[in-house]
Design a protein around this motif. Structure first.
Motif, PDB file in Angstrom:
ATOM      1  N   GLY A 185       0.766  -1.170   0.019  1.00  0.00           N
ATOM      2  CA  GLY A 185       0.037   0.099   0.007  1.00  0.00           C
ATOM      3  C   GLY A 185       0.842   1.125   0.072  1.00  0.00           C
ATOM      4  N   ALA A 186       0.398   2.247   0.600  1.00  0.00           N
ATOM      5  CA  ALA A 186       1.071   3.335   0.678  1.00  0.00           C
ATOM      6  C   ALA A 186       2.427   3.275   1.499  1.00  0.00           C
ATOM      7  CB  ALA A 186       0.238   4.740   1.494  1.00  0.00           C
ATOM      8  N   ILE A 187       3.638   3.864   0.756  1.00  0.00           N
ATOM      9  CA  ILE A 187       4.877   3.466   1.237  1.00  0.00           C
ATOM     10  C   ILE A 187       5.453   4.436   1.896  1.00  0.00           C
ATOM     11  CG2 ILE A 187       7.252   2.718   0.527  1.00  0.00           C
ATOM     12  CD1 ILE A 187       4.814   0.587   0.162  1.00  0.00           C
ATOM     13  N   HIS A 188       5.957   4.299   3.270  1.00  0.00           N
ATOM     14  CA  HIS A 188       6.864   5.129   4.171  1.00  0.00           C
ATOM     15  C   HIS A 188       8.221   4.672   4.205  1.00  0.00           C
ATOM     16  CE1 HIS A 188       2.821   5.310   5.170  1.00  0.00           C
ATOM     17  NE2 HIS A 188       2.753   6.559   5.717  1.00  0.00           N
ATOM     18  N   VAL A 189       9.290   5.545   4.520  1.00  0.00           N
ATOM     19  CA  VAL A 189      10.690   5.284   4.577  1.00  0.00           C
ATOM     20  C   VAL A 189      10.989   5.786   6.010  1.00  0.00           C
ATOM     21  CG1 VAL A 189      11.099   5.139   2.333  1.00  0.00           C
ATOM     22  CG2 VAL A 189      11.553   7.115   3.199  1.00  0.00           C
ATOM     23  N   PHE A 190      11.794   4.887   6.682  1.00  0.00           N
ATOM     24  CA  PHE A 190      12.356   5.394   8.029  1.00  0.00           C
ATOM     25  C   PHE A 190      13.792   5.634   7.600  1.00  0.00           C
ATOM     26  CE2 PHE A 190      14.486   4.722  12.136  1.00  0.00           C
ATOM     27  CZ  PHE A 190      13.544   5.342  13.039  1.00  0.00           C
ATOM     28  N   THR A 191      14.153   7.036   8.136  1.00  0.00           N
ATOM     29  CA  THR A 191      15.495   7.370   7.941  1.00  0.00           C
ATOM     30  C   THR A 191      16.374   7.845   9.065  1.00  0.00           C
ATOM     31  OG1 THR A 191      15.021   9.764   7.397  1.00  0.00           O
ATOM     32  CG2 THR A 191      15.126   8.459   5.492  1.00  0.00           C
ATOM     33  N   GLU A 192      17.739   7.724   9.068  1.00  0.00           N
ATOM     34  CA  GLU A 192      18.265   7.948  10.315  1.00  0.00           C
ATOM     35  C   GLU A 192      19.689   8.360   9.674  1.00  0.00           C
ATOM     36  OE1 GLU A 192      19.449   4.928  13.328  1.00  0.00           O
ATOM     37  OE2 GLU A 192      17.773   6.028  14.369  1.00  0.00           O
ATOM     38  N   ASN A 193      20.000   9.710  10.075  1.00  0.00           N
ATOM     39  CA  ASN A 193      21.378  10.174   9.670  1.00  0.00           C
ATOM     40  C   ASN A 193      21.404  10.457   8.136  1.00  0.00           C
ATOM     41  OD1 ASN A 193      22.356  10.435  12.284  1.00  0.00           O
ATOM     42  ND2 ASN A 193      22.940   8.431  12.467  1.00  0.00           N
ATOM     43  N   GLY A 194      20.197  10.391   7.479  1.00  0.00           N
ATOM     44  CA  GLY A 194      20.121  10.414   6.087  1.00  0.00           C
ATOM     45  C   GLY A 194      19.932   9.184   5.330  1.00  0.00           C
ATOM     46  N   GLU A 195      20.189   7.961   6.055  1.00  0.00           N
ATOM     47  CA  GLU A 195      20.133   6.639   5.375  1.00  0.00           C
ATOM     48  C   GLU A 195      18.718   6.160   5.766  1.00  0.00           C
ATOM     49  OE1 GLU A 195      22.713   2.700   5.911  1.00  0.00           O
ATOM     50  OE2 GLU A 195      23.050   4.003   7.074  1.00  0.00           O
ATOM     51  N   VAL A 196      18.339   5.415   4.401  1.00  0.00           N
ATOM     52  CA  VAL A 196      17.194   4.709   4.835  1.00  0.00           C
ATOM     53  C   VAL A 196      17.253   3.294   5.503  1.00  0.00           C
ATOM     54  CG1 VAL A 196      15.248   3.625   3.290  1.00  0.00           C
ATOM     55  CG2 VAL A 196      16.329   5.822   2.516  1.00  0.00           C
ATOM     56  N   ILE A 197      16.770   3.242   6.474  1.00  0.00           N
ATOM     57  CA  ILE A 197      16.932   2.204   7.544  1.00  0.00           C
ATOM     58  C   ILE A 197      15.834   1.113   7.195  1.00  0.00           C
ATOM     59  CG2 ILE A 197      17.044   1.278   9.679  1.00  0.00           C
ATOM     60  CD1 ILE A 197      19.276   3.289   9.238  1.00  0.00           C
ATOM     61  N   ALA A 198      14.569   1.473   6.693  1.00  0.00           N
ATOM     62  CA  ALA A 198      13.522   0.592   6.539  1.00  0.00           C
ATOM     63  C   ALA A 198      12.319   1.314   5.710  1.00  0.00           C
ATOM     64  CB  ALA A 198      12.933  -0.229   7.658  1.00  0.00           C
ATOM     65  N   GLU A 199      11.708   0.622   4.829  1.00  0.00           N
ATOM     66  CA  GLU A 199      10.590   1.070   4.135  1.00  0.00           C
ATOM     67  C   GLU A 199       9.411   0.143   4.018  1.00  0.00           C
ATOM     68  OE1 GLU A 199      11.418   0.224  -0.690  1.00  0.00           O
ATOM     69  OE2 GLU A 199      12.808   1.825   0.438  1.00  0.00           O
ATOM     70  N   GLY A 200       8.212   0.658   3.909  1.00  0.00           N
ATOM     71  CA  GLY A 200       7.100  -0.074   4.005  1.00  0.00           C
ATOM     72  C   GLY A 200       5.775   0.336   4.267  1.00  0.00           C
ATOM     73  N   THR A 201       4.904  -0.191   4.840  1.00  0.00           N
ATOM     74  CA  THR A 201       3.767   0.547   5.173  1.00  0.00           C
ATOM     75  C   THR A 201       3.988   0.672   6.846  1.00  0.00           C
ATOM     76  OG1 THR A 201       2.949  -1.813   6.224  1.00  0.00           O
ATOM     77  CG2 THR A 201       2.138  -0.948   4.007  1.00  0.00           C
ATOM     78  N   ILE A 202       3.431   1.413   7.306  1.00  0.00           N
ATOM     79  CA  ILE A 202       3.544   1.645   9.146  1.00  0.00           C
ATOM     80  C   ILE A 202       3.507   0.797   9.734  1.00  0.00           C
ATOM     81  CG2 ILE A 202       2.701   2.779  11.204  1.00  0.00           C
ATOM     82  CD1 ILE A 202       3.789   4.623   9.151  1.00  0.00           C
TER      83      ILE A 202
END
Length: 222
Positions: free
Chosen positions: A176-193
């Motif tokens: 579904g609608a995709i979100h990304v989790f970033t930390e220090n400018g780096e994508v750590i994970a992506e997907g739904t909430i």
């Protein structure tokens, strides 16, 4: 005085209006006078003296032709007040849509997971063709959205000038609608909430808080 005579009838207070001509008595005048109302007060009217007995003409001049008469001293209507013209409500169209100019409705593009794209003139056309309600179409604009019958779709206006590729929708048709989790400018994970909660260890409420209230947002819509 030239006036249209009507049946002598004592007017109600609500019927005494500006512009009406009435016969009345006045304690300063020897006989009845006829007045034209210029202003309505709570218990009386301000008026112009239209006619009076010849013996009272000097008094009329002394009063400059203006006096005040109590409602209870108005005897009958000599001439009805003019009827107020019905006010026409003018409706102005501030943003008309005309064929051929910039106010015309924008065409809508719907991207599907298999790569094909359909074009519709209005959100209603999308509803009639695909069964997506207009509210859904407008909420889905410029984002990925999972649908029951077509997997993940991406909806946008034709002239939105989007530059990023649609590779994600082709490679992840079931998300579904995709979100990304970033930390220090780096994508750590992506997907739904829900998937981010599983991958990062944060609760869904915490992820939503980071998304909407974080000063440096860690969770963003892709």
């Amino acid at each position: 005085m030239n006036s249209v005579k009507i049946k002598r009838k004592r007017p109600k207070r609500s019927e005494i209006m500006v512009g009406g001509i009435y016969a009345c008595k006045h304690p300063s005048f020897s006989t009845k006078i006829e007045i034209e109302v210029t202003k309505v007060l709570e218990e009386s009217v301000v008026c112009k003296i239209v006619s009076c007995d010849p013996t009272d003409e000097q008094l009329t001049k002394d009063l400059l032709g203006i006096t005040v008469v109590n409602f209870k001293n108005i005897w009958w209507t000599v001439q009805e007040p003019p009827k107020a013209e019905s006010q026409k409500v003018e409706v102005k169209v501030t943003n008309p849509r005309k064929i051929g100019d910039k106010t015309k409705a924008k065409p809508i593009l719907v991207h599907f997971a298999d790569g094909h794209v359909l074009k519709y003139n209005t959100a209603r056309d999308v509803d009639l063709s695909l069964g997506y309600k207009k509210g859904f179409v407008y909420r889905t604009l410029n984002r990925y959205q999972k649908t029951k019958n077509h997997g993940v779709v991406y909806v946008e206006y034709e002239d939105s000038d989007r530059t990023e590729p649609l590779d994600f929708i082709k490679n992840n048709p079931q998300k579904g609608a995709i979100h990304v989790f970033t930390e220090n400018g780096e994508v750590i994970a992506e997907g739904t909430i829900a998937e981010l909660a599983s991958k990062t260890g944060y609760s869904r409420d915490r992820l939503y808080h980071l998304k909407y209230h974080g000063t440096n947002k860690k969770v963003v819509i892709k």
